[in-house]
Write a protein that holds these residues in place. Structure first.
Motif, PDB file in Angstrom:
ATOM      1  N   VAL A   1       0.656  -1.248   0.082  1.00 29.79           N
ATOM      2  CA  VAL A   1      -0.072   0.020   0.044  1.00 29.79           C
ATOM      3  C   VAL A   1       0.934   1.198  -0.234  1.00 29.79           C
ATOM      4  N   ILE A   2       0.596   2.399  -0.967  1.00 30.57           N
ATOM      5  CA  ILE A   2       1.203   3.407  -1.060  1.00 30.57           C
ATOM      6  C   ILE A   2       0.097   4.348  -0.322  1.00 30.57           C
ATOM      7  N   VAL A   3       0.604   5.438   0.313  1.00 30.98           N
ATOM      8  CA  VAL A   3      -0.154   6.271   1.103  1.00 30.98           C
ATOM      9  C   VAL A   3      -0.063   7.693   0.168  1.00 30.98           C
ATOM     10  N   LEU A   4      -1.150   8.281  -0.294  1.00 29.35           N
ATOM     11  CA  LEU A   4      -1.144   9.637  -0.999  1.00 29.35           C
ATOM     12  C   LEU A   4      -2.098  10.545  -0.385  1.00 29.35           C
ATOM     13  N   PHE A   5      -2.068  11.693  -0.626  1.00 29.27           N
ATOM     14  CA  PHE A   5      -2.906  12.700   0.269  1.00 29.27           C
ATOM     15  C   PHE A   5      -3.391  13.429  -0.907  1.00 29.27           C
ATOM     16  N   PHE A   6      -4.873  13.888  -0.845  1.00 29.81           N
ATOM     17  CA  PHE A   6      -5.574  14.665  -1.644  1.00 29.81           C
ATOM     18  C   PHE A   6      -6.140  15.765  -0.883  1.00 29.81           C
ATOM     19  N   TYR A   7      -5.943  16.946  -1.527  1.00 25.78           N
ATOM     20  CA  TYR A   7      -6.387  18.141  -1.041  1.00 25.78           C
ATOM     21  C   TYR A   7      -6.151  19.234  -2.106  1.00 25.78           C
ATOM     22  N   ASP A   8      -6.971  20.075  -2.144  1.00 22.06           N
ATOM     23  CA  ASP A   8      -6.809  21.330  -3.307  1.00 22.06           C
ATOM     24  C   ASP A   8      -6.538  20.621  -4.748  1.00 22.06           C
ATOM     25  N   GLU A   9      -7.314  19.575  -4.750  1.00 17.71           N
ATOM     26  CA  GLU A   9      -7.572  18.867  -6.191  1.00 17.71           C
ATOM     27  C   GLU A   9      -6.118  18.560  -6.756  1.00 17.71           C
TER      28      GLU A   9
END
Length: 124
Positions: free
Chosen positions: A52-60
């Motif tokens: 599993v790779i963790v990414l963050f999503f905000y401000d598109e």
């Protein structure tokens, strides 16, 4: 849990390589996103085993743990506050609001046919 620097233009570039856990937040302070990430860090071995790779999503935009932009993705929900689990096949396997529950995610991953095959292959 992989937090290495990744460069991509969309999530399709990760297809068949890793599962992706996207932590999304719409608030400027990203309190719930940060809380979820700190919880994830207590289970590093389990995330790594499941690729599993963790990414963050905000401000598109998508970011890695170093807050470097990984890419832009118009396919992710813009006003979603929670987490998404994306399988190696690129499809969304789970979409939940916070709080994050690692065991629930592990159970979902471990129930996937591809993961069951990985477990069998690792025990032989």
């Amino acid at each position: 849990m992989a937090t290495k620097t990744l460069k991509s233009q969309n999530l399709d570039d990760f297809q068949w390589k890793n599962r992706i856990l996207v932590l999304a937040d719409t608030d400027a302070n990203q309190k719930e996103l940060k809380t979820a990430y700190h919880l994830l860090k207590t289970h590093k071995k389990e995330w790594k085993e499941r690729e599993v790779i963790v990414l963050f999503f905000y401000d598109e935009r998508l970011f890695n743990a170093n807050q470097e932009t990984v890419g832009y993705n118009s396919n992710l929900p813009k006003n979603f506050k929670g987490y998404l689990l994306i399988g190696k096949d690129g499809s969304i396997k789970m979409r939940e609001a916070y709080p994050l529950e690692p065991k629930k995610i592990f159970d979902r991953i471990d129930g996937m046919p591809m993961r069951r095959a990985e477990i069998r292959a690792n025990t032989n």
